[in-house]
Design a protein around this motif. Structure first.
Motif, short mmCIF file in Angstrom:
data_model
loop_
_atom_site.label_atom_id
_atom_site.label_comp_id
_atom_site.label_asym_id
_atom_site.label_seq_id
_atom_site.Cartn_x
_atom_site.Cartn_y
_atom_site.Cartn_z
N VAL A 189 46.77 26.48 20.61
CA VAL A 189 45.50 26.62 19.90
C VAL A 189 45.48 25.74 18.66
N ARG A 190 46.55 25.80 17.89
CA ARG A 190 46.60 24.99 16.67
C ARG A 190 46.56 23.50 16.99
N ALA A 191 47.25 23.10 18.05
CA ALA A 191 47.24 21.68 18.43
C ALA A 191 45.84 21.27 18.87
N ALA A 192 45.14 22.15 19.58
CA ALA A 192 43.78 21.82 20.04
C ALA A 192 42.84 21.62 18.86
N PHE A 193 42.93 22.52 17.86
CA PHE A 193 42.06 22.37 16.69
C PHE A 193 42.41 21.11 15.91
N ARG A 194 43.69 20.79 15.78
CA ARG A 194 44.07 19.56 15.07
C ARG A 194 43.54 18.33 15.79
N ARG A 195 43.68 18.30 17.11
CA ARG A 195 43.21 17.16 17.87
C ARG A 195 41.69 17.00 17.73
N GLN A 196 40.97 18.12 17.86
CA GLN A 196 39.51 18.05 17.80
C GLN A 196 39.04 17.56 16.45
N ARG A 197 39.68 18.03 15.39
CA ARG A 197 39.22 17.66 14.05
C ARG A 197 39.63 16.23 13.68
N ARG A 198 40.51 15.65 14.49
CA ARG A 198 40.79 14.21 14.33
C ARG A 198 39.89 13.38 15.22
N GLY A 199 38.98 14.04 15.95
CA GLY A 199 38.07 13.33 16.83
C GLY A 199 38.69 12.94 18.15
N GLU A 200 39.79 13.61 18.55
CA GLU A 200 40.48 13.30 19.80
C GLU A 200 40.17 14.37 20.84
N ARG A 201 40.00 13.94 22.08
CA ARG A 201 39.70 14.86 23.17
C ARG A 201 40.99 15.30 23.86
N LEU A 202 41.08 16.59 24.19
CA LEU A 202 42.25 17.09 24.90
C LEU A 202 42.31 16.49 26.30
N TRP A 260 40.21 33.05 18.31
CA TRP A 260 39.00 33.65 17.75
C TRP A 260 39.05 33.65 16.23
N SER A 261 40.21 33.99 15.66
CA SER A 261 40.33 34.06 14.20
C SER A 261 40.18 32.69 13.55
N ARG A 262 40.43 31.62 14.32
CA ARG A 262 40.32 30.26 13.78
C ARG A 262 38.96 29.62 14.06
N LEU A 299 38.96 31.06 34.76
CA LEU A 299 39.51 30.98 33.40
C LEU A 299 38.46 30.68 32.35
N THR A 300 37.18 30.86 32.70
CA THR A 300 36.11 30.48 31.77
C THR A 300 35.75 31.57 30.76
N ALA A 301 36.19 32.81 30.98
CA ALA A 301 35.71 33.91 30.14
C ALA A 301 36.06 33.71 28.68
N ALA A 302 37.31 33.43 28.37
CA ALA A 302 37.72 33.31 26.97
C ALA A 302 37.10 32.09 26.28
N PRO A 303 37.24 30.87 26.84
CA PRO A 303 36.64 29.72 26.14
C PRO A 303 35.13 29.82 26.03
N GLY A 304 34.47 30.39 27.05
CA GLY A 304 33.01 30.55 26.97
C GLY A 304 32.61 31.51 25.88
N THR A 305 33.32 32.61 25.75
CA THR A 305 32.99 33.57 24.70
C THR A 305 33.28 32.99 23.32
N LEU A 306 34.36 32.23 23.20
CA LEU A 306 34.65 31.57 21.92
C LEU A 306 33.57 30.55 21.57
N LEU A 307 33.07 29.82 22.56
CA LEU A 307 31.96 28.90 22.31
C LEU A 307 30.73 29.65 21.86
N SER A 308 30.41 30.75 22.53
CA SER A 308 29.24 31.54 22.15
C SER A 308 29.38 32.05 20.72
N PHE A 309 30.57 32.52 20.37
CA PHE A 309 30.82 33.02 19.02
C PHE A 309 30.62 31.92 17.98
#
Length: 367
Positions: free
Chosen positions: A232-245, A267-269, A291-301
């Motif tokens: 999760v932390r790596a994904a947020f770091r990559r995204q905020r550097r403008g890099e796609r996973l 969710w907390s991040r 596997l869409t339930a968690a990422p979809g709900t996080l997007l909605s949030f």
């Protein structure tokens, strides 16, 4: 500019308001009734509902919209119906009556059809001619200001839903293979064969497996939480550097997010930042269907926190169509339907935050 930094649009007339509505919603409404609520001199909320079917009672939907507006502590509202008079008039009258009964002042009631608007509350020919007042959204200063500020009004709600639709073709094939590798990797980490419930995790419908893990299983759960936190932390770091996973990173993240502790860390991040919305949109669209339930709900949030209620709603519709009992999606869907402002649930995913909605669910709706 972050999505939480909402630009101000100056609305001085019914024509300005009609031009502003698509930017408040994120798309151009059709066959809809929209309520724009204000507190003082500022728009605080916009809610949309489908026009009732011919011959049906508009009362229940009207009373629901009125309750949603009341929860925003609004002083007044304007009701706008989009469609032919035969379908719009009864719906607008019902919503206006429900708002009046709830103590909300109705500033105006409008109908918009084929590039013209009419007011139900004004009969002065000088300002409200019988054949309607033409308007051109493209020529409106409100539209120009919204576009300059980076706001987008899609052609319709279907176009908004398409922004969160699953990616197919070569992308789907690549993700299917990557997810197979991720499941094998998780099995090696936990010692649990792919497809089995693992310690501390949830199945694809969000139901946690019962029982208390043994000492060894607790160790496996800790290993999953550690791997999930890192992903999760790596994904947020990559995204905020403008890099796609890449595909393997997305697959590994989606497999780990089936575990409650990992999902709650994500969710907390997650807030209403553009980067958060972009990250979870990409992961949601590329994730395998189970596997869409968690990422979809996080997007909605994230969309809800940013004030993009329509995006949050269409995302949840897709999640619940596949995972109708996923607890977090069900709770968030209820929050949106009740019109709760995101600030009322500050603290999620802590127990204090979740308790707010649980208390509200036990209350009887107002008569």
């Amino acid at each position: 500019m972050n999505s939480t930094d909402r630009p101000r649009l100056s609305v001085r007339s019914p024509a300005d308001l009609v031009a502003a509505v698509p930017y408040l919603l994120g798309f151009h409404p059709a066959d809809s009734v929209v309520v724009v609520a204000v507190r003082g001199r500022r728009v605080v909320f916009a809610a949309r509902g489908d026009l009732p079917e011919p011959g049906s009672d508009p009362g229940p939907a009207a009373r629901h919209l009125a309750r949603v507006v009341v929860r925003q502590d609004a002083d007044a509202a304007t009701v706008i119906g989009y469609g032919p008079a035969a379908r719009v008039t009864g719906a607008v009258d019902a919503v206006g009556g429900a708002l009046d009964e709830a103590g909300v002042i109705v500033l105006d009631a409008l109908r918009v059809t084929d590039g013209r608007w009419w007011s139900y509350l004004c009969d002065e020919p000088a300002c409200c001619p019988a054949d309607g007042t033409p308007y051109d959204p493209a020529a409106s200063q409100v539209s120009a200001a919204a576009v300059f500020a980076g706001q987008v009004a899609l052609p319709d709600r279907a176009a908004l839903a398409a922004q969160v639709s699953p990616l197919d073709g070569p992308v789907r094939l690549a993700m299917r293979r990557a997810t197979g590798r991720a499941r094998t990797r998780l099995a090696a980490l936990t010692g649990v064969p792919p497809g089995s419930d693992s310690p501390g995790g949830v199945s694809s419908d969000g139901v946690a497996p019962g029982g208390v893990p043994s000492g060894g299983r607790r160790g496996e759960a800790r290993a999953v939480r550690s791997a999930g936190t890192a992903a999760v932390r790596a994904a947020f770091r990559r995204q905020r550097r403008g890099e796609r996973l890449d595909d393997d990173e997305v697959a590994w993240l989606t497999v780990l997010l089936t575990h409650v502790a990992v999902r709650d860390h994500a969710w907390s991040r997650t807030d209403g930042l553009d980067a958060d919305i972009s990250l979870w949109t990409d992961v949601f669209r590329r994730a395998e269907p189970d596997l869409t339930a968690a990422p979809g709900t996080l997007l909605s949030f994230a969309a809800w926190r940013a004030g993009h209620g329509a995006l949050a709603a269409v995302t949840l519709e897709r999640v619940l169509a596949t995972h109708p009992e996923y607890p977090l999606a069900v709770l968030l869907d209820e929050a949106l339907r009740r019109g709760l402002p995101p600030s009322e649930l500050d603290g999620w995913p802590t127990d204090a935050g979740g308790a707010v909605l649980r208390r509200r669910r036990r209350r009887r709706p107002p008569r």
